[in-house]
Scaffold this motif. Structure first.
Motif, PDB file in Angstrom:
ATOM      1  N   ALA A   1       2.418 -34.629 -14.986  1.00 30.49           N
ATOM      2  CA  ALA A   1       1.002 -34.668 -14.284  1.00 30.49           C
ATOM      3  C   ALA A   1      -0.238 -34.694 -15.132  1.00 30.49           C
ATOM      4  O   ALA A   1      -1.360 -34.729 -14.767  1.00 30.49           O
ATOM      5  N   HIS A   2      -0.002 -34.392 -16.496  1.00 32.27           N
ATOM      6  CA  HIS A   2      -1.117 -34.451 -17.283  1.00 32.27           C
ATOM      7  C   HIS A   2      -1.609 -35.460 -17.385  1.00 32.27           C
ATOM      8  O   HIS A   2      -0.868 -36.737 -17.844  1.00 32.27           O
ATOM      9  N   SER A   3      -2.836 -35.606 -17.460  1.00 31.10           N
ATOM     10  CA  SER A   3      -3.587 -37.290 -17.786  1.00 31.10           C
ATOM     11  C   SER A   3      -3.790 -37.338 -19.097  1.00 31.10           C
ATOM     12  O   SER A   3      -3.441 -36.533 -20.041  1.00 31.10           O
ATOM     13  N   ALA A   4      -3.798 -38.750 -19.472  1.00 31.65           N
ATOM     14  CA  ALA A   4      -3.808 -39.078 -20.950  1.00 31.65           C
ATOM     15  C   ALA A   4      -5.002 -38.523 -21.667  1.00 31.65           C
ATOM     16  O   ALA A   4      -4.849 -38.380 -22.857  1.00 31.65           O
ATOM     17  N   LYS A   5      -5.984 -38.091 -21.099  1.00 28.56           N
ATOM     18  CA  LYS A   5      -7.063 -37.338 -22.084  1.00 28.56           C
ATOM     19  C   LYS A   5      -7.078 -35.880 -22.226  1.00 28.56           C
ATOM     20  O   LYS A   5      -7.745 -35.585 -22.825  1.00 28.56           O
ATOM     21  N   ASP A   6      -6.123 -35.436 -21.695  1.00 31.35           N
ATOM     22  CA  ASP A   6      -5.737 -33.931 -21.828  1.00 31.35           C
ATOM     23  C   ASP A   6      -5.328 -33.705 -23.460  1.00 31.35           C
ATOM     24  O   ASP A   6      -4.433 -34.366 -23.936  1.00 31.35           O
ATOM     25  N   ASP A   7      -6.069 -32.828 -24.081  1.00 31.36           N
ATOM     26  CA  ASP A   7      -5.748 -32.408 -25.364  1.00 31.36           C
ATOM     27  C   ASP A   7      -4.514 -31.456 -25.596  1.00 31.36           C
ATOM     28  O   ASP A   7      -4.428 -30.756 -24.491  1.00 31.36           O
TER      29      ASP A   7
ATOM     30  N   MET B   1      -2.780 -26.343 -36.291  1.00 34.09           N
ATOM     31  CA  MET B   1      -2.480 -27.485 -36.070  1.00 34.09           C
ATOM     32  C   MET B   1      -3.446 -28.180 -35.096  1.00 34.09           C
ATOM     33  O   MET B   1      -3.956 -27.632 -34.184  1.00 34.09           O
ATOM     34  N   PRO B   2      -4.052 -29.335 -35.494  1.00 37.75           N
ATOM     35  CA  PRO B   2      -4.853 -30.275 -34.904  1.00 37.75           C
ATOM     36  C   PRO B   2      -4.893 -30.383 -33.409  1.00 37.75           C
ATOM     37  O   PRO B   2      -3.587 -30.721 -32.967  1.00 37.75           O
ATOM     38  N   PRO B   3      -5.746 -30.686 -32.428  1.00 35.18           N
ATOM     39  CA  PRO B   3      -5.476 -31.058 -31.313  1.00 35.18           C
ATOM     40  C   PRO B   3      -5.049 -32.660 -31.111  1.00 35.18           C
ATOM     41  O   PRO B   3      -5.250 -33.384 -32.115  1.00 35.18           O
ATOM     42  N   LEU B   4      -4.110 -33.083 -30.387  1.00 38.04           N
ATOM     43  CA  LEU B   4      -3.623 -34.510 -30.190  1.00 38.04           C
ATOM     44  C   LEU B   4      -4.058 -34.831 -28.718  1.00 38.04           C
ATOM     45  O   LEU B   4      -4.555 -34.252 -27.815  1.00 38.04           O
ATOM     46  N   HIS B   5      -4.122 -36.160 -28.693  1.00 38.56           N
ATOM     47  CA  HIS B   5      -5.024 -36.997 -27.618  1.00 38.56           C
ATOM     48  C   HIS B   5      -4.149 -37.736 -26.779  1.00 38.56           C
ATOM     49  O   HIS B   5      -4.553 -38.097 -25.563  1.00 38.56           O
ATOM     50  N   ALA B   6      -3.000 -38.227 -27.270  1.00 38.15           N
ATOM     51  CA  ALA B   6      -2.211 -39.216 -26.607  1.00 38.15           C
ATOM     52  C   ALA B   6      -0.759 -39.214 -26.769  1.00 38.15           C
ATOM     53  O   ALA B   6      -0.511 -38.402 -27.775  1.00 38.15           O
ATOM     54  N   HIS B   7       0.129 -39.736 -26.200  1.00 36.83           N
ATOM     55  CA  HIS B   7       1.556 -40.207 -26.111  1.00 36.83           C
ATOM     56  C   HIS B   7       2.320 -38.604 -26.338  1.00 36.83           C
ATOM     57  O   HIS B   7       3.174 -38.514 -26.899  1.00 36.83           O
ATOM     58  N   ARG B   8       1.830 -37.686 -25.396  1.00 32.82           N
ATOM     59  CA  ARG B   8       2.406 -36.449 -25.303  1.00 32.82           C
ATOM     60  C   ARG B   8       4.063 -36.602 -24.751  1.00 32.82           C
ATOM     61  O   ARG B   8       4.863 -36.031 -25.375  1.00 32.82           O
ATOM     62  N   VAL B   9       4.192 -37.401 -23.785  1.00 35.18           N
ATOM     63  CA  VAL B   9       5.535 -37.555 -23.167  1.00 35.18           C
ATOM     64  C   VAL B   9       6.529 -38.304 -24.110  1.00 35.18           C
ATOM     65  O   VAL B   9       7.697 -37.849 -24.222  1.00 35.18           O
ATOM     66  N   GLU B  10       5.999 -39.026 -24.974  1.00 34.56           N
ATOM     67  CA  GLU B  10       6.670 -39.843 -26.018  1.00 34.56           C
ATOM     68  C   GLU B  10       7.141 -38.756 -27.068  1.00 34.56           C
ATOM     69  O   GLU B  10       8.330 -38.688 -27.484  1.00 34.56           O
ATOM     70  N   LEU B  11       6.205 -37.886 -27.379  1.00 35.32           N
ATOM     71  CA  LEU B  11       6.367 -36.956 -28.407  1.00 35.32           C
ATOM     72  C   LEU B  11       7.295 -36.119 -27.901  1.00 35.32           C
ATOM     73  O   LEU B  11       8.445 -35.284 -28.401  1.00 35.32           O
ATOM     74  N   GLU B  12       7.495 -35.428 -26.617  1.00 36.11           N
ATOM     75  CA  GLU B  12       8.360 -34.546 -25.988  1.00 36.11           C
ATOM     76  C   GLU B  12       9.599 -35.493 -25.845  1.00 36.11           C
ATOM     77  O   GLU B  12      10.908 -34.592 -26.223  1.00 36.11           O
ATOM     78  N   GLN B  13       9.943 -36.662 -25.632  1.00 35.74           N
ATOM     79  CA  GLN B  13      10.976 -37.342 -25.561  1.00 35.74           C
ATOM     80  C   GLN B  13      11.685 -37.325 -26.998  1.00 35.74           C
ATOM     81  O   GLN B  13      12.906 -36.921 -27.143  1.00 35.74           O
ATOM     82  N   VAL B  14      11.068 -37.745 -27.822  1.00 33.51           N
ATOM     83  CA  VAL B  14      11.532 -37.600 -29.414  1.00 33.51           C
ATOM     84  C   VAL B  14      12.051 -36.353 -29.564  1.00 33.51           C
ATOM     85  O   VAL B  14      13.223 -36.208 -30.219  1.00 33.51           O
ATOM     86  N   LEU B  15      11.446 -35.249 -29.474  1.00 27.36           N
ATOM     87  CA  LEU B  15      11.633 -33.958 -29.828  1.00 27.36           C
ATOM     88  C   LEU B  15      13.076 -33.625 -29.226  1.00 27.36           C
ATOM     89  O   LEU B  15      14.186 -32.942 -29.444  1.00 27.36           O
ATOM     90  N   PHE B  16      13.110 -34.042 -27.740  1.00 30.88           N
ATOM     91  CA  PHE B  16      14.221 -33.592 -26.913  1.00 30.88           C
ATOM     92  C   PHE B  16      15.424 -34.276 -27.488  1.00 30.88           C
ATOM     93  O   PHE B  16      16.609 -33.552 -27.531  1.00 30.88           O
ATOM     94  N   PHE B  17      15.386 -35.607 -27.812  1.00 32.06           N
ATOM     95  CA  PHE B  17      16.526 -36.204 -28.558  1.00 32.06           C
ATOM     96  C   PHE B  17      16.886 -35.494 -29.744  1.00 32.06           C
ATOM     97  O   PHE B  17      18.319 -35.330 -30.105  1.00 32.06           O
ATOM     98  N   LEU B  18      16.111 -34.971 -30.570  1.00 33.51           N
ATOM     99  CA  LEU B  18      16.231 -34.235 -31.920  1.00 33.51           C
ATOM    100  C   LEU B  18      17.087 -32.784 -31.565  1.00 33.51           C
ATOM    101  O   LEU B  18      18.136 -32.676 -31.949  1.00 33.51           O
ATOM    102  N   LEU B  19      16.545 -32.137 -30.516  1.00 37.12           N
ATOM    103  CA  LEU B  19      16.949 -30.702 -30.190  1.00 37.12           C
ATOM    104  C   LEU B  19      18.540 -31.200 -29.289  1.00 37.12           C
ATOM    105  O   LEU B  19      19.267 -30.257 -29.503  1.00 37.12           O
ATOM    106  N   ALA B  20      18.427 -32.105 -28.602  1.00 31.84           N
ATOM    107  CA  ALA B  20      19.922 -32.380 -27.851  1.00 31.84           C
ATOM    108  C   ALA B  20      20.983 -32.602 -28.771  1.00 31.84           C
ATOM    109  O   ALA B  20      22.026 -32.197 -28.564  1.00 31.84           O
TER     110      ALA B  20
END
Length: 270
Positions: A115-121, A155-174
């Motif tokens: 539900a987070h919008s793309a503009k959420d840091d 760690m600096p604030p990030l501005h986009a691609h949160r879902v993609e980053l979570e997906q990548v990390l999920f694959f590594l952790l899984a």
């Protein structure tokens, strides 16, 4: 991008969403297990409270009929003792309710992220914490894996691609979780580290699982290649593709008893 390339890209995106949904379904069994335990605790306490009411009623009846004798005093003492002992159960009930609420919160965490919008840091540290909590629905991960989380400061604030980053990390952790489950004896350990190296945001995932066989290492990022049997063999392939599309890189090194994946992403791109 030609028509075939576009179709392949759409298929990959659809698979990433589907794989996430499948993972939620698999791990939801762990969530249900936790909920059942909490509900069972609540049920047990409610039965004990019902027994208290019954005992109180019996003792009150004795008081009414005793006429102020020594028996009456004994009944009152017994009543007070029962109430005091049973009242100690109330904090336990309260903690069970809180635990149940936390379990439900974890189940809804993915929906909140979506539900987070793309503009959420956000920060890479937040991504790590989110995925760690998500995998806690797996009982082996939650109760047996010793986790070391080293979050980089500043760690600096990030501005986009949160879902993609979570997906990548999920694959590594899984992937690490599967390697740990294949290891027959403890300890089972996992280390996740975030850090800032110049203009790059980096994440390292290291486990002490069975490792990747030398003959398999050259194929680990190939599509449909899997050493786990029950997997599609697309997780690490999609992780690499996503990281490279974001302008980053991903790599690994593995020996028996230690596998280390790392990814490096340009902070300005995310």
């Amino acid at each position: 991008m030609n028509e075939n390339g576009a179709m392949c890209h759409d298929w990959e995106k659809a698979f990433m969403l589907q794989s996430r949904d499948a993972a939620i379904g698999k791990l939801f069994k762990g969530i249900i297990h936790n909920m059942n335990g909490d509900i069972q605790a609540l049920s047990m306490q409610s039965e004990l409270i019902a027994m208290v009411f019954s005992q109180v009623d019996d003792n009150l009846a004795k008081i009414i009929n005793s006429g102020g004798s020594e028996e009456t005093k004994a009944a009152i003492v017994s009543l007070r003792d029962i109430l005091n002992r049973r009242s100690s159960l109330l904090p336990q009930m309260h903690q069970a309710v809180l635990s149940l609420k936390e379990t439900v919160r974890r189940a809804s965490a993915y929906g909140e992220v979506m539900a987070h919008s793309a503009k959420d840091d956000f920060s890479m540290n937040a991504v790590v914490r989110s995925e760690e909590k998500f995998l806690c629905a797996d009982s082996f991960f939650k109760h047996k894996v010793v986790r070391e989380i080293v979050l980089g400061e500043g760690m600096p604030p990030l501005h986009a691609h949160r879902v993609e980053l979570e997906q990548v990390l999920f694959f590594l952790l899984a992937n690490s979780l599967e390697a740990l489950k294949k290891k027959s004896v403890p300890p089972w350990s996992l280390r996740i580290e975030t850090r800032l190296e110049g203009a790059m945001t980096e994440v390292v995932v290291q486990d002490n699982g069975i490792g990747i066989a030398p003959e398999d290492q050259a194929h680990i990022f190939e599509p449909f290649f899997s050493t786990w049997g029950s997997c599609f063999g697309l997780g690490l392939y999609l992780a690499q593709k996503t990281v490279e599309e974001l302008g980053g890189s991903i790599g690994f090194e593995s020996v028996p008893g230690c596998t280390r994946f790392w990814l490096s992403l340009p902070t300005q791109r995310i």
